[in-house]
Scaffold this active site. Structure first.
Site, PDB file in Angstrom:
ATOM      1  N   HIS A  85      43.580  29.951  -6.104  1.00 17.16           N
ATOM      2  CA  HIS A  85      42.480  29.106  -5.615  1.00 17.16           C
ATOM      3  C   HIS A  85      41.298  29.210  -6.584  1.00 17.16           C
ATOM      4  O   HIS A  85      41.015  30.295  -7.102  1.00 17.16           O
ATOM      5  CB  HIS A  85      42.071  29.545  -4.210  1.00 17.16           C
ATOM      6  N   GLU A 150      43.889  20.883  -6.324  1.00 19.50           N
ATOM      7  CA  GLU A 150      42.537  21.010  -5.794  1.00 19.50           C
ATOM      8  C   GLU A 150      41.517  20.953  -6.920  1.00 19.50           C
ATOM      9  O   GLU A 150      41.164  21.995  -7.482  1.00 19.50           O
ATOM     10  CB  GLU A 150      42.383  22.368  -5.102  1.00 19.50           C
TER      11      GLU A 150
HETATM   12  P1  PGA Z   1      37.162  21.908   1.323  1.00 20.19           P
HETATM   13  O1  PGA Z   1      37.968  23.118   0.644  1.00 20.19           O
HETATM   14  O2  PGA Z   1      38.109  21.189   2.218  1.00 20.19           O
HETATM   15  O3  PGA Z   1      36.047  22.577   2.068  1.00 20.19           O
HETATM   16  O4  PGA Z   1      36.671  21.033   0.208  1.00 20.19           O
HETATM   17  C1  PGA Z   1      39.305  23.015   0.307  1.00 20.19           C
HETATM   18  C2  PGA Z   1      39.803  24.312  -0.289  1.00 20.19           C
HETATM   19  O5  PGA Z   1      38.997  25.023  -0.919  1.00 20.19           O
HETATM   20  O6  PGA Z   1      40.973  24.668  -0.145  1.00 20.19           O
END
Ligand code: PGA
Length: 225
Positions: A85, A150
């Site tokens: 992440h 992401e």
């Molecule tokens: P968010 O975060 O939905 O708050 O943008 C997603 C994540 O960090 O997995």
């Protein structure tokens, strides 16, 4: 195929919130995967929820104050782990460490959710696919691997990539590896409808909008239409 829905709580909610949350999401607990702050994992597991852990250490056991291992997580009933992440990468998880964490997770039969994605400046420089390719290069196989795209600039930002960009990235990942691909970054009640147009997506990893049970349920209902 029903979309995979994952909730990443990060370091949010307190114990009272957790009790409420567990009650409100009862009807969905078998079909979503929640990554709560790790001290709350037993509450979710004992209530029959499917859960993942937000981070693991690379070793199974030993003198590593403050860390939790894949082996320990598996033994209490955890089946998934988030690795790579961007918030962890910012705290020092580099590709070498990420590789070791993936190895440990797979050895302990956890399904890995590998997060990949570019920063705003990498995107501006046109390096999105190059960055993703490098982040994916840690994979030594594809069994028990799910990839979550992401983009760092989208996380917590209320902004999502254009449909064209998203399709390009998801197709690229699927061309390189035979894996399911999720999208994460500002998935909420507004953005979910647009995201649902991307047929190639296998599901979503939802941060902030998963903290409010009512909002989260609305998103789930749209995703499962
Ligand atoms: P968010 O975060 O939905 O708050 O943008 C997603 C994540 O960090 O997995």
């Amino acid at each position: 195929m029903q979309k995979i829905i994952m909730a990443n709580h990060k370091m949010n909610l307190n114990l009272n919130d957790i009790h409420e949350y567990l009650k409100k999401l009862q009807n969905y607990k078998k079909n979503i995967i929640v990554f709560p702050t790790s001290i709350y994992l037993p509450y979710f597991i004992n209530d029959g929820y499917k859960v993942g852990i937000q981070n693991i250490y690379k070793n199974n056991i030993g003198a590593y104050t403050g860390e939790v291992s894949a082996m320990q997580a598996k033994k209490i009933g955890v089946d998934y782990v988030l690795i790579g992440h961007s918030e962890r990468r910012r705290l020092g998880d580099n590709n070498e460490l990420i590789k070791e964490k993936i190895r440990s997770a797979l050895k302990n039969n956890l399904t890995v959710v590998l997060c990949v994605g570019e920063t705003a400046s990498e995107r501006e420089n046109g390096d999105t696919l190059k960055v993703i390719e490098k982040e994916l290069s840690v994979l030594e196989g594809t069994d028990n691997i799910i990839v979550s795209y992401e983009p760092e600039w989208s996380i917590g930002n209320k902004k999502i990539p254009s449909s064209d960009c998203l399709k390009k990235v998801v197709n690229f990942i699927k061309k390189c590896y035979n894996v399911r691909v999720l999208y994460g970054g500002s998935v909420n009640v507004e953005t979910i409808r647009k995201l649902q147009e991307i047929e190639q997506l296998d599901g979503y990893l939802i941060g902030e909008a998963s903290l409010d049970a009512e909002e989260f349920i609305k998103i789930i209902e749209v995703a499962w239409l």
